[in-house]
Design a protein around this motif. Structure first.
Motif, mmCIF file in Angstrom:
data_model
loop_
_atom_site.group_PDB
_atom_site.id
_atom_site.type_symbol
_atom_site.label_atom_id
_atom_site.label_comp_id
_atom_site.label_asym_id
_atom_site.label_seq_id
_atom_site.Cartn_x
_atom_site.Cartn_y
_atom_site.Cartn_z
ATOM 1 N N THR A 86 35.721 45.051 42.528
ATOM 2 C CA THR A 86 36.446 46.296 42.296
ATOM 3 C C THR A 86 36.782 46.408 40.814
ATOM 4 O O THR A 86 37.371 45.473 40.241
ATOM 5 C CB THR A 86 37.757 46.341 43.105
ATOM 6 O OG1 THR A 86 37.469 46.143 44.481
ATOM 7 C CG2 THR A 86 38.471 47.666 42.897
ATOM 8 N N ARG A 87 36.392 47.510 40.204
ATOM 9 C CA ARG A 87 36.756 47.742 38.808
ATOM 10 C C ARG A 87 38.188 48.273 38.785
ATOM 11 O O ARG A 87 38.461 49.396 39.223
ATOM 12 C CB ARG A 87 35.809 48.715 38.133
ATOM 13 C CG ARG A 87 36.049 48.818 36.632
ATOM 14 C CD ARG A 87 34.860 49.430 35.901
ATOM 15 N NE ARG A 87 34.994 49.350 34.461
ATOM 16 C CZ ARG A 87 34.721 48.272 33.726
ATOM 17 N NH1 ARG A 87 34.282 47.188 34.327
ATOM 18 N NH2 ARG A 87 34.862 48.282 32.425
ATOM 19 N N ASP A 89 40.331 48.564 35.971
ATOM 20 C CA ASP A 89 40.471 49.463 34.830
ATOM 21 C C ASP A 89 39.410 49.068 33.815
ATOM 22 O O ASP A 89 38.509 48.283 34.123
ATOM 23 C CB ASP A 89 41.890 49.416 34.229
ATOM 24 C CG ASP A 89 42.326 48.000 33.861
ATOM 25 O OD1 ASP A 89 41.479 47.213 33.370
ATOM 26 O OD2 ASP A 89 43.505 47.666 34.064
ATOM 27 N N SER A 90 39.505 49.589 32.608
ATOM 28 C CA SER A 90 38.464 49.338 31.614
ATOM 29 C C SER A 90 38.408 47.883 31.163
ATOM 30 O O SER A 90 37.410 47.452 30.576
ATOM 31 C CB SER A 90 38.669 50.241 30.390
ATOM 32 O OG SER A 90 39.936 49.990 29.794
ATOM 33 N N SER A 91 39.450 47.115 31.447
ATOM 34 C CA SER A 91 39.524 45.731 30.953
ATOM 35 C C SER A 91 39.485 44.677 32.047
ATOM 36 O O SER A 91 39.413 43.487 31.741
ATOM 37 C CB SER A 91 40.812 45.534 30.131
ATOM 38 O OG SER A 91 40.862 46.431 29.041
ATOM 39 N N HIS A 92 39.556 45.093 33.313
ATOM 40 C CA HIS A 92 39.673 44.114 34.391
ATOM 41 C C HIS A 92 38.814 44.494 35.587
ATOM 42 O O HIS A 92 38.727 45.662 35.951
ATOM 43 C CB HIS A 92 41.132 43.997 34.856
ATOM 44 C CG HIS A 92 42.092 43.664 33.768
ATOM 45 N ND1 HIS A 92 42.755 44.637 33.058
ATOM 46 C CD2 HIS A 92 42.490 42.472 33.256
ATOM 47 C CE1 HIS A 92 43.537 44.056 32.161
ATOM 48 N NE2 HIS A 92 43.391 42.753 32.265
ATOM 49 N N GLU A 93 38.208 43.462 36.202
ATOM 50 C CA GLU A 93 37.521 43.591 37.481
ATOM 51 C C GLU A 93 38.099 42.548 38.424
ATOM 52 O O GLU A 93 38.492 41.452 37.999
ATOM 53 C CB GLU A 93 36.016 43.357 37.325
ATOM 54 C CG GLU A 93 35.308 44.413 36.496
ATOM 55 C CD GLU A 93 33.867 44.028 36.206
ATOM 56 O OE1 GLU A 93 33.609 42.807 36.066
ATOM 57 O OE2 GLU A 93 33.026 44.911 36.133
ATOM 58 N N LEU A 94 38.135 42.871 39.701
ATOM 59 C CA LEU A 94 38.635 41.952 40.716
ATOM 60 C C LEU A 94 37.493 41.570 41.653
ATOM 61 O O LEU A 94 36.844 42.437 42.239
ATOM 62 C CB LEU A 94 39.776 42.591 41.509
ATOM 63 C CG LEU A 94 40.324 41.788 42.694
ATOM 64 C CD1 LEU A 94 40.870 40.448 42.246
ATOM 65 C CD2 LEU A 94 41.402 42.603 43.422
ATOM 66 N N TYR A 95 37.247 40.261 41.772
ATOM 67 C CA TYR A 95 36.225 39.715 42.661
ATOM 68 C C TYR A 95 36.951 39.058 43.845
ATOM 69 O O TYR A 95 37.768 38.149 43.651
ATOM 70 C CB TYR A 95 35.383 38.662 41.943
ATOM 71 C CG TYR A 95 34.498 39.189 40.838
ATOM 72 C CD1 TYR A 95 33.111 39.166 40.959
ATOM 73 C CD2 TYR A 95 35.045 39.700 39.663
ATOM 74 C CE1 TYR A 95 32.296 39.640 39.945
ATOM 75 C CE2 TYR A 95 34.234 40.178 38.640
ATOM 76 C CZ TYR A 95 32.862 40.150 38.793
ATOM 77 O OH TYR A 95 32.037 40.623 37.782
ATOM 78 N N GLN A 96 36.628 39.492 45.064
ATOM 79 C CA GLN A 96 37.323 38.990 46.244
ATOM 80 C C GLN A 96 36.347 38.454 47.278
ATOM 81 O O GLN A 96 35.334 39.094 47.593
ATOM 82 C CB GLN A 96 38.163 40.107 46.874
ATOM 83 C CG GLN A 96 39.298 40.594 45.991
ATOM 84 C CD GLN A 96 40.035 41.770 46.604
ATOM 85 O OE1 GLN A 96 39.488 42.861 46.705
ATOM 86 N NE2 GLN A 96 41.269 41.536 47.030
ATOM 87 N N PHE A 97 36.682 37.266 47.793
ATOM 88 C CA PHE A 97 35.904 36.672 48.883
ATOM 89 C C PHE A 97 36.836 35.752 49.663
ATOM 90 O O PHE A 97 37.328 34.751 49.128
ATOM 91 C CB PHE A 97 34.717 35.879 48.354
ATOM 92 C CG PHE A 97 33.851 35.287 49.436
ATOM 93 C CD1 PHE A 97 32.837 36.025 50.025
ATOM 94 C CD2 PHE A 97 34.080 33.994 49.890
ATOM 95 C CE1 PHE A 97 32.053 35.492 51.037
ATOM 96 C CE2 PHE A 97 33.302 33.446 50.900
ATOM 97 C CZ PHE A 97 32.295 34.200 51.466
ATOM 98 N N ASP A 98 37.086 36.107 50.909
ATOM 99 C CA ASP A 98 37.994 35.335 51.757
ATOM 100 C C ASP A 98 39.329 35.103 51.042
ATOM 101 O O ASP A 98 39.984 36.048 50.653
ATOM 102 C CB ASP A 98 37.336 34.030 52.186
ATOM 103 C CG ASP A 98 36.206 34.256 53.187
ATOM 104 O OD1 ASP A 98 36.092 35.381 53.707
ATOM 105 O OD2 ASP A 98 35.440 33.311 53.434
#
Length: 212
Positions: A86-87, A89-98
């Motif tokens: 999930t993007r 904002d312009s400076s951060h992305e969130l990677y999620q798994f379990d």
């Protein structure tokens, strides 16, 4: 912290600082925090650490922060995980798994929740002295009252990356976390260093408890 230096290291594959197995001091001293499975954990400057997998096997929610997109993607690919990305904002992305939630971005600005436990292995060590106070305040702002930090320093004299990691002494740690109860669990000078599977050489081990 010189972000470009570490981004260049990841881009060039020059990651001798990466430890390819779980940290033995984490396994030995994590129980000292009296951790509960429903307590959330933060791992700052996490890279693609194997410690994330170990922690995720014991806790329901793990948060990590890493500036390098290469490191974050390598972590998930190396374990054959397919994260939801999930993007934010312009400076951060969130990677999620379990149980895993990894932010690609800056530890100072990532939109992290309050957590119960923090595992800092060599993160404080790569922060230049002038930035350590803001870094410590950032950690404490995210740590709930009653929360605990397991802090493992590194010994720059034993590292190939000595020019980019810094010695952190007892007095400074006590000053940085002056509002907390600070206990040295293991001193580097008092024990024979264990063989490591790569990574910065481990130094002292500290338990930091936020009492109020």
């Amino acid at each position: 912290m010189k972000i470009d230096f570490w981004l260049d290291k990841w881009a060039a594959g020059q990651i001798s600082f990466h430890q390819i197995q779980e940290n033995c001091l984490l396994l030995k001293f994590w129980p000292k925090l009296l951790p509960k499975s429903d307590e959330t954990v933060l791992v700052p400057l996490c890279g693609k650490s194997e410690d994330l997998v170990w922690l995720a096997s014991r806790h329901q929610e793990i948060y990590g922060v890493e500036i390098s997109e290469i490191a974050v993607r390598d972590f998930f690919a190396g374990h054959f995980y397919t994260p939801l990305v999930t993007r934010v904002d312009s400076s951060h992305e969130l990677y999620q798994f379990d149980e895993l939630n990894l932010y690609r971005g800056d530890i100072f600005t990532a939109p992290l929740p309050a957590v119960d436990l923090i595992y800092d292995r060599a993160a404080l060590t790569v922060i230049p002295q002038q930035e350590r106070r803001p870094y410590a305040e950032r950690l404490l702002s995210l740590l709930k009252t009653g929360g605990r930090i397991l802090l493992i320093t590194s010994d720059p004299a034993q590292s190939d990356e000595a020019e980019k990691i810094f010695s952190v002494q007892k007095d400074e740690i006590e000053q940085l976390f002056y509002r907390c109860k600070v206990t040295c669990l293991s001193a580097f000078s008092a024990v024979k260093p264990a063989a490591q599977s790569g990574g910065f050489p481990d130094g002292d081990v500290w338990l930091i408890e936020k009492t109020g």
